[in-house]
Scaffold this active site. Structure first.
Site, PDB file in Angstrom:
ATOM      1  N   CYS A  13       0.819  -1.209   0.000  1.00 50.90           N
ATOM      2  CA  CYS A  13       0.000   0.000   0.000  1.00 50.90           C
ATOM      3  C   CYS A  13       0.858   1.267   0.000  1.00 50.90           C
ATOM      4  CB  CYS A  13      -0.923   0.001   1.225  1.00 50.90           C
ATOM      5  SG  CYS A  13      -2.263   1.224   1.120  1.00 50.90           S
ATOM      6  N   ASP A 137      -5.768  -3.178  11.623  1.00 46.70           N
ATOM      7  CA  ASP A 137      -4.678  -2.213  11.717  1.00 46.70           C
ATOM      8  C   ASP A 137      -4.587  -1.706  13.150  1.00 46.70           C
ATOM      9  OD1 ASP A 137      -2.571  -0.700  10.889  1.00 46.70           O
ATOM     10  OD2 ASP A 137      -3.731   0.677   9.658  1.00 46.70           O
TER      11      ASP A 137
END
Length: 223
Positions: A13, A137
């Protein structure tokens, strides 16, 4: 008969440059993430994202990361990257995420340290039942990219409501050195990394990307 081995999917990412996209694809990534959140040091505009997404070959998925975005902005991004998967990383509700009628990932921002065990991940997964996957996360000030991990022992990963091996994406503080441990503990469908393979924010290090992907493959071979 031995069941087929699950191959952990890999998302890299926060890409901002053509060379990084090409090197990430060549290394074997399954998905490439583009950050459409202006405060992020890894942010790209919709126009820039479209340029980068067009360089992806078939079967490598672009993922568009938003944080509390105006719905019109999400729709504008989808218009120029219709093959993309959406990722919502802010305070979006289930209704907000579902309105686009597109496959999406929903980030669960889990507190670090002992407080992580107080996060009701089972309820979160149930609330976002329409999500294609829940991305795990660590909760930091701001949104994402903090390079921190939450406690991987805080949750019952084998719980059928989590369905880890087909619905969870492990993220937050992953590096080539620790991703194998994360895979062994959580057994997720996929892993997601950003800062752990960078030489600077938004600049990927091809050697770290390759090392990360190799570590994932080695972990898979030991499962």
């Amino acid at each position: 008969m031995t069941p087929p081995m699950h191959r952990t999917r890999i998302k890299i990412c926060g890409l901002t440059r053509e060379d990084d996209v090409a090197e990430t694809v060549a290394a074997g990534a399954d998905a490439v993430g583009f950050v459409l959140y202006p405060p992020s040091p890894r942010a790209v505009s919709i126009t820039r994202m479209a340029e980068l997404a067009r360089t992806l070959p078939a079967f490598v998925t672009p993922v568009l990361l938003f944080v509390n975005a105006d719905p019109a902005e999400v729709r504008a991004a989808v218009d120029v990257a219709p093959q993309a998967l959406l990722q919502f990383h802010g305070d979006e509700t289930p209704a907000y995420c579902a309105q686009f009628q597109r496959p999406y990932l929903r980030a669960a921002r889990i507190p670090t340290g002992p407080a992580g065990a107080g996060f009701d991940l089972l309820k979160y997964a149930q609330d976002f039942a329409s999500a294609q996957a829940i991305l795990l996360d660590a909760h930091i000030e701001g949104y994402g990219g903090g390079g921190q991990s939450f406690d991987w022992n805080a949750f019952p990963w084998s719980h059928p409501q989590l369905n880890a091996s087909s619905r969870l994406v492990l993220s937050g503080g992953l590096t080539p050195a620790n991703v194998a441990d994360g895979i062994q503990r959580v057994r997720p469908w996929a892993v997601d990394v950003s800062s752990g393979v960078e030489s600077a924010k938004g600049i990927k290090d091809p050697q770290r990307v390759t090392a990360f992907i190799e570590a994932v493959r080695q972990a898979d071979a030991q499962r």
